[in-house]
Write an enzyme that holds these catalytic residues in place. Structure first.
Site, PDB file in Angstrom:
ATOM      1  N   ASP A  93       0.833  -1.205   0.000  1.00 29.86           N
ATOM      2  CA  ASP A  93       0.000   0.000   0.000  1.00 29.86           C
ATOM      3  C   ASP A  93       0.865   1.252   0.000  1.00 29.86           C
ATOM      4  OD1 ASP A  93       0.721  -0.762   2.676  1.00 29.86           O
ATOM      5  OD2 ASP A  93      -0.773   0.625   3.477  1.00 29.86           O
ATOM      6  N   GLU A 103       0.091  -1.027   5.957  1.00 32.61           N
ATOM      7  CA  GLU A 103       1.148  -0.394   6.752  1.00 32.61           C
ATOM      8  C   GLU A 103       0.935   1.105   6.855  1.00 32.61           C
ATOM      9  OE1 GLU A 103       4.931   1.381   8.018  1.00 32.61           O
ATOM     10  OE2 GLU A 103       3.843   1.781   6.161  1.00 32.61           O
ATOM     11  N   GLU A 107      11.750  -0.773   4.428  1.00 32.41           N
ATOM     12  CA  GLU A 107      11.469   0.659   4.603  1.00 32.41           C
ATOM     13  C   GLU A 107      12.649   1.501   4.111  1.00 32.41           C
ATOM     14  OE1 GLU A 107       8.810   2.173   5.340  1.00 32.41           O
ATOM     15  OE2 GLU A 107       7.562   0.541   6.082  1.00 32.41           O
TER      16      GLU A 107
END
Length: 383
Positions: free
Chosen positions: A75, A141, A170
């Site tokens: 997402d 997330e 990340e």
């Protein structure tokens, strides 16, 4: 240059395919289906997990022995005003500066593509590798994060799944790919504080209790409080008031209530219970009529130097020639949920300078470096 260009590398081809799917949280837009097809072809057993409105999947390849998991999210955050973008956010273009442009390029579809391609290469080169490789992917997330990684981890833990090491994709880098990795994160404890007074007329303050006046000294003391000293891995715990609301909108009415929202970002030197008790003691000290609702977003976690951090650092050194800097700064990530399994967790991804911004972009060549770093880490841990 677009996703259909024959000159694109496997990593960039996949990154463009993912970016072109508008998976604004909690939507996945078939990103995971694309990833699962690639992993199934590489010999992974797949387990889709749709929980409420959230798409997740768990994939695993290998047998007994240590498990290295790649974790991430499909997402992305909303685009913001389309007219502010130089290129449409889901067109996935590489500009004349060599930047891959599009929503999710840095956070974190570029990392997902690098992970998939690195694993495909590793499995082809080492079909009988040690241990197991896994993927834990969610579409929740950037949103509430209730039905994503947290829920999947709970299911995995309940059935006794082993997770030794985890790389979260990340965007950890600040200026150059691999210059910073996250080997932990601070905890996040939020609260909604209500201070009750007595509403009245401003001309008759003796008949009222002004919650703004009553709360101000207590809030000042909380803001000035020294919560802890931090340690070698974490800065001192911070306290911040983010919202303060009171009043009826009329200038001649003393309000009857004040609400304040505040947040702790706390180190391993403090505990949830300890922070709560100290806050409540200060409120009592000031004689307030108070009520507080606590909300724990995540506990602090830390991966100290060891097998995973050493392998990641050595791989960054081999690929880029630079020494990485472990850091625990920044906000929370899904690593906080995975760490509850006793897993060593490191966050490693591209440069984060444009995440969540319009014109999000990442150097296309950085994704090639990231793919090689992931590959080298696999070799060091499982070859």
């Amino acid at each position: 240059m677009t996703a259909s260009s024959p000159s694109l590398s496997p990593t960039l081809e996949l990154a463009c395919e993912l970016i072109r799917r508008p998976s604004v949280t909690p939507l996945d837009a078939d990103c995971q289906a694309l990833m699962m097809r690639r992993l199934e072809a590489a010999g992974f057993a797949l387990e889709p997990m749709r929980i409420e409105e959230v798409d997740n999947f768990w994939a695993r390849r290998g047998g007994d022995g240590p498990v290295l998991c790649f974790a991430g999210h499909t997402d992305v955050v909303p685009t913001g005003p389309l007219q502010a973008w130089q290129h449409q956010p889901f067109d996935a273009l590489i500009d004349d500066q060599g930047m891959l442009c599009g929503r999710g390029a840095a956070d974190m579809k570029g990392s997902l593509a690098s992970m998939i391609v690195a694993v495909e290469r590793f499995v082809a080169d080492h079909p009988e590798h040690k241990g197991a490789i896994a993927f834990l992917i969610t579409s929740d997330e950037e949103g509430p994060a209730h039905h994503g990684t947290k829920a999947v981890v709970e299911r995995l833990a309940a059935r006794g799944e082993r997770l030794d090491w985890c790389i979260v994709g990340e965007p950890s880098s600040t200026s150059l790919v691999g210059d910073v990795v996250k080997n932990g994160r601070r905890g996040s404890l939020g609260a909604k504080l209500t201070i009750r007074g007595v509403q009245g007329h401003v001309a008759y303050p003796h008949l009222a209790k002004n919650p703004i006046h009553l709360a101000a000294p207590a809030l000042a003391e909380l803001a000035a409080e020294h919560w802890d000293d931090g340690n070698a891995f974490f800065p001192p715990t911070s306290f911040q008031v983010s919202n303060l609301n009171s009043g009826t909108g009329a200038t001649n009415v003393i309000p009857g209530e004040l609400t304040a929202l505040f947040n702790f970002r706390f180190s391993t030197e403090s505990t949830v219970e300890g922070l709560q008790k100290r806050v409540e003691a200060i409120l009592d000290k000031h004689g307030l009529d108070w009520h507080v609702e606590w909300a724990l977003s995540g506990l602090p976690f830390l991966t100290e130097p060891g097998e995973l951090l050493d392998a990641v650092a050595a791989s960054i050194r081999a690929v880029t020639g630079r020494e990485t800097q472990p850091s625990t700064s920044g906000g929370t990530s899904d690593g906080r949920f995975i760490a509850t399994m006793g897993t060593q967790v490191v966050e490693l991804g591209p440069v984060n300078a444009t995440i969540h911004q319009v014109n999000e972009r990442v150097l296309a060549s950085d994704l090639e470096l990231l793919t090689e770093i992931y590959y080298q880490t696999l070799v060091r841990l499982l070859a």
